[in-house]
Design an enzyme around this catalytic site. Structure first.
Site, PDB file in Angstrom:
ATOM      1  N   CYS A 125      -1.204   4.946  -5.776  1.00 26.02           N
ATOM      2  CA  CYS A 125      -2.187   4.214  -4.977  1.00 26.02           C
ATOM      3  C   CYS A 125      -2.441   2.918  -5.720  1.00 26.02           C
ATOM      4  O   CYS A 125      -2.624   2.926  -6.941  1.00 26.02           O
ATOM      5  CB  CYS A 125      -3.482   5.021  -4.814  1.00 26.02           C
ATOM      6  N   THR A 129       0.859  -1.172   0.000  1.00 26.22           N
ATOM      7  CA  THR A 129       0.000   0.000   0.000  1.00 26.22           C
ATOM      8  C   THR A 129       0.895   1.221   0.000  1.00 26.22           C
ATOM      9  O   THR A 129       1.931   1.220   0.668  1.00 26.22           O
ATOM     10  CB  THR A 129      -0.921   0.032   1.237  1.00 26.22           C
TER      11      THR A 129
END
Length: 203
Positions: free
Chosen positions: A164, A51
């Site tokens: 992202c 992430t």
């Protein structure tokens, strides 16, 4: 015939998102550090945090384990530099675009980082959490992202970091001919860097 020996912990994102939204980053850091320790106990030689946004708590993980954490922003910055780009646009969550934990990490590698204007940042963030995290892919959102990318290019960006993991559902470097600068998909970059690190014995 080889395949990787992998130990994985999948964390419930709803719990992490609630900590993000309420600004409880210390608690999120403790949670992920605990999971990293479990991975190390299970035999992991290298930790990857899959992430971008949660690299805000990377130092909590690094201090909790004795094995290396392969920092996603470092792997991405090396890829950007190898491509010859120096001024780079960054798309991601509002946390990633607006706070310094990610941008400063990229800047350590000599990159100049551009982020969208406030309206663009708000739209990029909204699409991530309201659509992409739910598996919703909308053509109008892709169009809006391409507008934001065009603005970054107009401002001088020589490439765009898809900062992202979910953004790669919407913008694919192989299928976005509208963008005339390189797109850097961080999920793909990070995964390949992990393979390289493991095979090099640097873990």
């Amino acid at each position: 015939m080889h395949s990787a020996d992998i130990v994985m912990v999948s964390v419930d994102f709803a719990q992490i998102e609630a900590l993000q939204a309420s600004g409880r980053w210390d608690e999120a850091g403790r949670r992920l550090a605990q999971e990293a320790r479990a991975l190390e106990r299970a035999g992991a030689d290298l930790i990857v945090l899959c992430t971008n946004t949660m690299h805000k708590v990377a130092s909590d993980i690094e201090s909790a384990v004795s094995v290396p954490l392969l920092h996603l922003a470092d792997a991405t910055a090396r890829k950007v530099s190898d491509a010859g780009s120096r001024t780079i646009g960054l798309l991601g969550t509002a946390f990633t675009m607006e706070q310094d934990f990610y941008r400063q990490r990229l800047e350590r590698h000599g990159l100049e980082v551009l982020v969208p204007e406030p309206a663009g940042r708000a739209d990029v963030h909204r699409v991530i959490y309201d659509e992409l995290c739910h598996g919703v892919i909308r053509e109008e959102s892709r169009t809006r992202y391409l507008e934001v990318v065009a603005d970054l290019i107009q401002a001088g960006a020589q490439g765009i970091i898809l900062g992202c993991t979910e953004i790669e559902l919407l913008l694919d470097p192989d299928h976005t001919p509208e963008v005339d600068v390189p797109l850097f998909p961080t999920s793909r970059i990070h995964a390949l860097a992990a393979v390289d690190a493991a095979l090099a014995g640097s873990a």
